[in-house]
Design a protein around this motif. Structure first.
Motif, short mmCIF file in Angstrom:
data_model
loop_
_atom_site.label_atom_id
_atom_site.label_comp_id
_atom_site.label_asym_id
_atom_site.label_seq_id
_atom_site.Cartn_x
_atom_site.Cartn_y
_atom_site.Cartn_z
N SER A 1 38.82 35.37 26.17
CA SER A 1 39.53 36.67 25.58
C SER A 1 41.16 36.51 25.94
O SER A 1 41.06 36.09 26.65
CB SER A 1 38.99 37.59 27.29
OG SER A 1 39.87 39.11 26.92
N ARG A 2 41.60 37.17 24.71
CA ARG A 2 43.08 37.70 25.17
C ARG A 2 43.25 38.64 24.96
O ARG A 2 44.72 38.69 25.92
CB ARG A 2 43.40 37.26 23.39
CG ARG A 2 43.40 36.41 22.81
CD ARG A 2 43.95 36.46 21.43
NE ARG A 2 43.36 35.22 20.27
CZ ARG A 2 44.17 34.46 20.17
NH1 ARG A 2 45.46 34.03 21.21
NH2 ARG A 2 44.35 32.46 19.53
N ARG A 3 42.92 39.91 25.51
CA ARG A 3 42.66 40.83 26.70
C ARG A 3 42.26 40.86 27.94
O ARG A 3 41.78 39.52 28.22
CB ARG A 3 42.00 41.58 25.33
CG ARG A 3 42.42 41.58 23.87
CD ARG A 3 43.67 42.77 24.03
NE ARG A 3 43.69 43.47 22.73
CZ ARG A 3 44.73 43.21 22.16
NH1 ARG A 3 45.51 43.36 22.80
NH2 ARG A 3 44.97 43.10 20.89
N PRO A 4 43.05 40.91 28.67
CA PRO A 4 42.96 41.18 30.52
C PRO A 4 41.41 41.95 30.61
O PRO A 4 40.72 43.06 30.08
CB PRO A 4 44.19 42.76 30.82
CG PRO A 4 44.81 42.61 29.80
CD PRO A 4 44.49 42.58 28.54
N VAL A 5 40.99 41.42 30.99
CA VAL A 5 39.51 41.35 31.41
C VAL A 5 39.46 42.43 32.82
O VAL A 5 39.97 41.46 34.03
CB VAL A 5 38.08 40.70 31.41
CG1 VAL A 5 37.07 40.65 31.50
CG2 VAL A 5 38.78 40.03 30.16
N GLU A 6 38.47 43.60 33.45
CA GLU A 6 38.68 43.78 34.10
C GLU A 6 37.54 43.04 35.50
O GLU A 6 37.85 42.62 36.90
CB GLU A 6 38.05 45.70 34.35
CG GLU A 6 37.94 46.34 35.28
CD GLU A 6 38.18 47.61 35.83
OE1 GLU A 6 36.95 48.27 36.52
OE2 GLU A 6 38.70 48.05 34.22
N SER A 7 36.05 42.53 34.94
CA SER A 7 35.45 41.11 35.73
C SER A 7 34.58 41.40 34.73
O SER A 7 34.09 41.85 33.54
CB SER A 7 34.52 42.95 36.72
OG SER A 7 33.73 43.52 36.53
N VAL A 8 33.61 40.26 34.60
CA VAL A 8 32.83 39.39 34.03
C VAL A 8 31.66 39.42 35.65
O VAL A 8 32.22 38.39 35.98
CB VAL A 8 32.89 38.91 33.18
CG1 VAL A 8 32.24 38.24 32.50
CG2 VAL A 8 34.33 39.15 32.00
N LYS A 9 30.70 39.89 34.95
CA LYS A 9 29.66 39.41 36.00
C LYS A 9 28.36 38.25 34.65
O LYS A 9 28.31 38.77 33.56
CB LYS A 9 28.85 40.66 36.52
CG LYS A 9 29.62 41.14 37.09
CD LYS A 9 29.33 42.34 37.94
CE LYS A 9 30.53 43.17 38.94
NZ LYS A 9 29.75 44.02 39.63
N VAL A 10 27.85 36.75 35.66
CA VAL A 10 26.52 36.79 35.10
C VAL A 10 25.83 37.35 35.72
O VAL A 10 25.53 36.92 37.33
CB VAL A 10 27.13 34.93 35.44
CG1 VAL A 10 25.86 34.23 35.00
CG2 VAL A 10 28.45 34.32 33.96
N ARG A 11 25.07 37.75 35.51
CA ARG A 11 23.09 37.98 35.62
C ARG A 11 22.40 37.53 35.18
O ARG A 11 22.27 36.72 33.91
CB ARG A 11 23.24 39.89 34.91
CG ARG A 11 24.17 40.35 35.29
CD ARG A 11 23.63 40.42 37.28
NE ARG A 11 24.70 41.98 37.18
CZ ARG A 11 24.84 42.39 38.14
NH1 ARG A 11 25.43 41.42 39.25
NH2 ARG A 11 26.12 43.45 39.12
#
Length: 73
Positions: A52-62
């Motif tokens: 991502s070029r943009r800030p990401v609040e959170s990413v979770k792997v499920r």
């Protein structure tokens, strides 16, 4: 090489890649301009990668289907 060129030419804000293994991760590491990266390479064709070029609040792997098949949330 073609994928890297496509990403560098189009410059999308988000990139999701599937069927990613360790070789793919080494190659996409060279792509510049993506501050946030998350990789889950697997040799079973279910590996995933997110850039991502943009800030990401959170990413979770499920693992909704099985432990061998990751999904992003």
């Amino acid at each position: 090489k073609k994928l890297r060129q496509l990403i560098e030419t189009k410059r999308p804000d988000l990139v999701f890649l599937f069927e990613v293994d360790d070789d793919w991760v080494r190659r996409i590491e060279e792509i510049e301009g993506y501050e946030y990266r998350d990789y889950h390479p697997l040799d079973n064709t279910y590996g995933v990668a997110f850039l991502s070029r943009r800030p990401v609040e959170s990413v979770k792997v499920r693992h909704h289907v099985s432990e061998e098949i990751p999904s992003y949330e």
